[in-house]
Design a protein around this motif. Structure first.
Motif, mmCIF file in Angstrom:
data_model
loop_
_atom_site.group_PDB
_atom_site.id
_atom_site.type_symbol
_atom_site.label_atom_id
_atom_site.label_comp_id
_atom_site.label_asym_id
_atom_site.label_seq_id
_atom_site.Cartn_x
_atom_site.Cartn_y
_atom_site.Cartn_z
ATOM 1 N N GLY A 35 0.805 -1.212 0.000
ATOM 2 C CA GLY A 35 0.000 0.000 0.000
ATOM 3 C C GLY A 35 0.841 1.265 0.000
ATOM 4 N N ASP A 36 0.162 2.399 -0.167
ATOM 5 C CA ASP A 36 0.808 3.712 -0.153
ATOM 6 C C ASP A 36 0.247 4.539 0.993
ATOM 7 N N ILE A 37 0.924 5.645 1.269
ATOM 8 C CA ILE A 37 0.434 6.623 2.251
ATOM 9 C C ILE A 37 0.530 8.002 1.604
ATOM 10 N N PRO A 38 -0.596 8.657 1.296
ATOM 11 C CA PRO A 38 -1.960 8.131 1.457
ATOM 12 C C PRO A 38 -2.256 7.031 0.436
ATOM 13 N N GLY A 39 -3.149 6.127 0.814
ATOM 14 C CA GLY A 39 -3.534 5.031 -0.056
ATOM 15 C C GLY A 39 -4.539 4.134 0.633
ATOM 16 N N VAL A 40 -5.259 3.333 -0.155
ATOM 17 C CA VAL A 40 -6.253 2.419 0.393
ATOM 18 C C VAL A 40 -5.578 1.423 1.333
ATOM 19 N N ILE A 41 -6.244 1.104 2.424
ATOM 20 C CA ILE A 41 -5.692 0.176 3.417
ATOM 21 C C ILE A 41 -5.344 -1.143 2.727
ATOM 22 N N ALA A 42 -4.075 -1.565 2.845
ATOM 23 C CA ALA A 42 -3.585 -2.763 2.168
ATOM 24 C C ALA A 42 -3.497 -3.965 3.099
ATOM 25 N N ILE A 43 -3.834 -3.767 4.377
ATOM 26 C CA ILE A 43 -3.787 -4.863 5.351
ATOM 27 C C ILE A 43 -5.193 -5.462 5.412
ATOM 28 N N PRO A 44 -5.414 -6.685 4.879
ATOM 29 C CA PRO A 44 -6.776 -7.209 4.696
ATOM 30 C C PRO A 44 -7.636 -7.189 5.948
ATOM 31 N N GLU A 45 -7.143 -7.671 7.090
ATOM 32 C CA GLU A 45 -7.984 -7.747 8.287
ATOM 33 C C GLU A 45 -8.268 -6.362 8.857
ATOM 34 N N LEU A 47 -8.592 -3.642 6.970
ATOM 35 C CA LEU A 47 -9.599 -3.109 6.053
ATOM 36 C C LEU A 47 -10.981 -3.659 6.397
ATOM 37 N N GLU A 48 -11.059 -4.949 6.691
ATOM 38 C CA GLU A 48 -12.340 -5.548 7.065
ATOM 39 C C GLU A 48 -12.883 -4.934 8.343
ATOM 40 N N LEU A 49 -12.025 -4.716 9.331
ATOM 41 C CA LEU A 49 -12.455 -4.143 10.610
ATOM 42 C C LEU A 49 -12.965 -2.714 10.415
ATOM 43 N N VAL A 50 -12.274 -1.925 9.616
ATOM 44 C CA VAL A 50 -12.691 -0.535 9.356
ATOM 45 C C VAL A 50 -14.056 -0.505 8.682
ATOM 46 N N ARG A 51 -14.266 -1.351 7.699
ATOM 47 C CA ARG A 51 -15.544 -1.354 6.987
ATOM 48 C C ARG A 51 -16.689 -1.817 7.882
ATOM 49 N N LYS A 52 -16.422 -2.783 8.758
ATOM 50 C CA LYS A 52 -17.463 -3.226 9.683
ATOM 51 C C LYS A 52 -17.821 -2.123 10.670
ATOM 52 N N ARG A 62 -10.502 -5.517 18.034
ATOM 53 C CA ARG A 62 -10.142 -6.936 17.966
ATOM 54 C C ARG A 62 -8.692 -7.068 17.537
ATOM 55 N N ALA A 63 -8.162 -8.301 17.660
ATOM 56 C CA ALA A 63 -6.805 -8.594 17.203
ATOM 57 C C ALA A 63 -6.828 -8.861 15.704
ATOM 58 N N ILE A 64 -5.871 -8.318 14.999
ATOM 59 C CA ILE A 64 -5.725 -8.585 13.575
ATOM 60 C C ILE A 64 -4.364 -9.240 13.342
ATOM 61 N N ALA A 65 -4.250 -9.976 12.260
ATOM 62 C CA ALA A 65 -2.995 -10.635 11.904
ATOM 63 C C ALA A 65 -2.645 -10.280 10.469
ATOM 64 N N ALA A 66 -1.353 -10.173 10.210
ATOM 65 C CA ALA A 66 -0.877 -9.856 8.864
ATOM 66 C C ALA A 66 0.529 -10.403 8.695
ATOM 67 N N GLN A 67 0.948 -10.534 7.442
ATOM 68 C CA GLN A 67 2.307 -10.962 7.113
ATOM 69 C C GLN A 67 2.865 -10.010 6.076
ATOM 70 N N ASP A 68 4.139 -9.667 6.239
ATOM 71 C CA ASP A 68 4.764 -8.750 5.283
ATOM 72 C C ASP A 68 5.862 -9.410 4.467
ATOM 73 N N GLY A 69 5.895 -10.738 4.502
ATOM 74 C CA GLY A 69 6.928 -11.467 3.780
ATOM 75 C C GLY A 69 8.146 -11.765 4.612
ATOM 76 N N VAL A 70 8.314 -11.054 5.716
ATOM 77 C CA VAL A 70 9.455 -11.268 6.617
ATOM 78 C C VAL A 70 8.982 -11.634 8.012
#
Length: 458
Positions: A35-45, A47-52, A62-70
């Motif tokens: 993602g970019d800044i500014p830019g659409v939220i690129a962290i899937p969980e 983004l889901e939490l914000v929309r809900k 809630r707790a969210i999980a993500a992976q950045d390749g490292v």
């Protein structure tokens, strides 16, 4: 040290889910997720939490999980909806754990599976990379496929010359795997994937060649006819299958790419969704292939192209193709010994199709860590190959029903169409042979393919 409940990072997003302001470490994760800044939220969980939260109109945490390749990141996030659809994001806990390096062999298997679904031409090669059989799904490649079919026994590089390779052919297969090749009559770029049929401690006994283009066809393409003498046009085989096969294969390949995280980090839940999409696509593709075969074998003008083949060699190739699937269940497939020979009059491709169906069924319905035997015999001008398993077996009343069209004997959820054995028996009879079964409940099943024996002249 921050006290419990302390805010580690703040962020704000607008009604279009665009991050306008974001603190570290959330800003770094946003960028590493593409993602970019500014830019659409690129962290899937996230983004889901914000929309809900915006949809419900109240604060969510809630707790969210993500992976950045490292790293694998777990964070406690609170989202507070504001006026005009904006949201305030608070991060109160952050934990990052280094990712375990992916097993190289597992990654190779997944890449091969993706190439297999995308391939528009496949070929079977012997240990010297000579063409044994070819199957084509694209009219764009029909000329190349016909040349290969007419030149069986010659190296595949004579028909698909590698780009920028001037050394004497054939080279070692590892040097040719993944190479770009020239396909006459096609403007798309093409590459070859060579999948070796390996046995521990031995050189490859043969190869599967996959011809893949990373550029989709610009127009609808047809398939090479099942037989040149197929008189009337077929709805599934010539109209529907060519249109649907490639899009379904690309859905499967893209879903597998997402599931295996080859396209970037993704939470486990989304990877599971992608796996379900890939599984459904495989079932749909299998059903399409079965329906095309069904239409072909039931046509009045259908016939096979008999040739002199070694039934023992075809059985070994079928067992080798399905060996990985068997190993996943700990099943040992005992194929005919390389020294065995059984000359037969039949069409190589159709015999291979029947044996793949029989061995695949045996693997599917056999218990883990069991055994499957493939035995050869000849008697009275007939050649026989038997596939025996240690599965649940069949009752006497089911042994004739199992060859009926769409018959699945009450099985649900195994992904079968109920057409495989029906088609296989029709193919066997079209080649002057037959397909039968001997079984008893709890004692496994023995499926026997019988074909005309090739007797020496004189």
């Amino acid at each position: 040290m921050l006290a419990p409940g302390s805010i580690l990072a703040r962020a704000e997003c607008d009604a279009q889910d665009v991050l306008k302001r974001v603190d570290e470490p959330l800003s770094g994760l946003q960028q590493r997720c593409g993602g970019d800044i500014p830019g659409v939220i690129a962290i899937p969980e996230l983004l889901e939490l914000v929309r809900k939260a915006r949809s419900y109109g109240f604060r969510l945490a809630r707790a969210i999980a993500a992976q950045d390749g490292v790293e694998a990141v777990t964070a406690w996030v609170e989202v507070e909806p504001q006026e005009n659809g904006q949201c305030e994001i608070l991060v109160r806990h952050w934990q990052a754990i280094p990712l375990v390096a992916e097993d190289a062999s597992a990654a190779d298997l997944r890449r091969t599976a993706i190439d297999r679904h995308l391939a528009e031409l496949t070929a079977r090669l012997d240990s010297a990379q000579r063409v044994l059989a070819v199957d084509c799904e694209s009219a764009e490649l029909s000329a190349a496929a016909q040349s290969m079919a007419a030149g069986l026994g010659r190296p595949w590089t004579e028909f698909l010359p590698p780009e920028s390779v001037t050394h004497k052919q054939p080279l070692h297969w590892r040097l040719l795997d993944g190479t770009r090749v020239v396909v006459a009559g096609s403007e798309r770029p093409w590459r070859v994937s060579l999948v070796p049929q390996l046995q521990p401690g031995f050189e490859p006994g043969g190869f599967e060649l996959l011809l893949v283009s990373d550029v989709p066809a610009s127009e609808t393409v047809g398939t090479v006819p099942v037989a040149e003498h197929f008189a009337r046009r077929s709805l599934v085989g010539q109209d529907l299958a060519p249109v649907l096969r490639q899009p379904i294969a690309r859905i499967i390949a893209n879903a597998e790419t997402i599931r295996t995280r080859l396209a970037g980090p993704l939470p486990d839940a989304y990877a599971e969704y992608a796996g379900e999409i890939a599984g459904a696509g495989k079932l749909l593709l299998g059903l399409l292939e079965d329906l095309a075969d069904l239409e072909a074998v039931e046509a009045d003008s259908f016939s096979t192209a008999p040739d002199r083949i070694d039934l023992s060699e075809v059985a070994r190739q079928a067992a080798g193709i399905l060996n990985v699937r068997a190993q996943e269940k700990g099943i040992c497939v005992e194929a005919p010994h390389p020294a065995e020979e059984l000359p037969t009059i039949a069409e190589f491709r159709r015999v291979l199709q029947i044996l793949l169906n029989l061995i695949g069924n045996a693997i599917r319905y056999s218990p883990e860590c069991s055994q499957i035997w493939i035995r050869l015999a000849s008697e009275g001008g007939r050649a026989r190959v038997t596939v025996a398993d240690q599965g649940p077996g069949l009752a006497a009343e089911d042994q004739s029903r199992v060859f009926e069209k769409f018959e699945r004997l009450g099985r649900n959820g195994d992904g079968g169409s109920g057409l495989g054995l029906y088609i296989s028996q029709r193919l066997a009879r079209a080649m002057g042979g037959d397909l039968s079964v001997e079984s008893a409940p709890g004692q496994g099943a023995r499926f026997t393919l019988e074909l005309p024996l090739d007797r020496p002249a004189g």
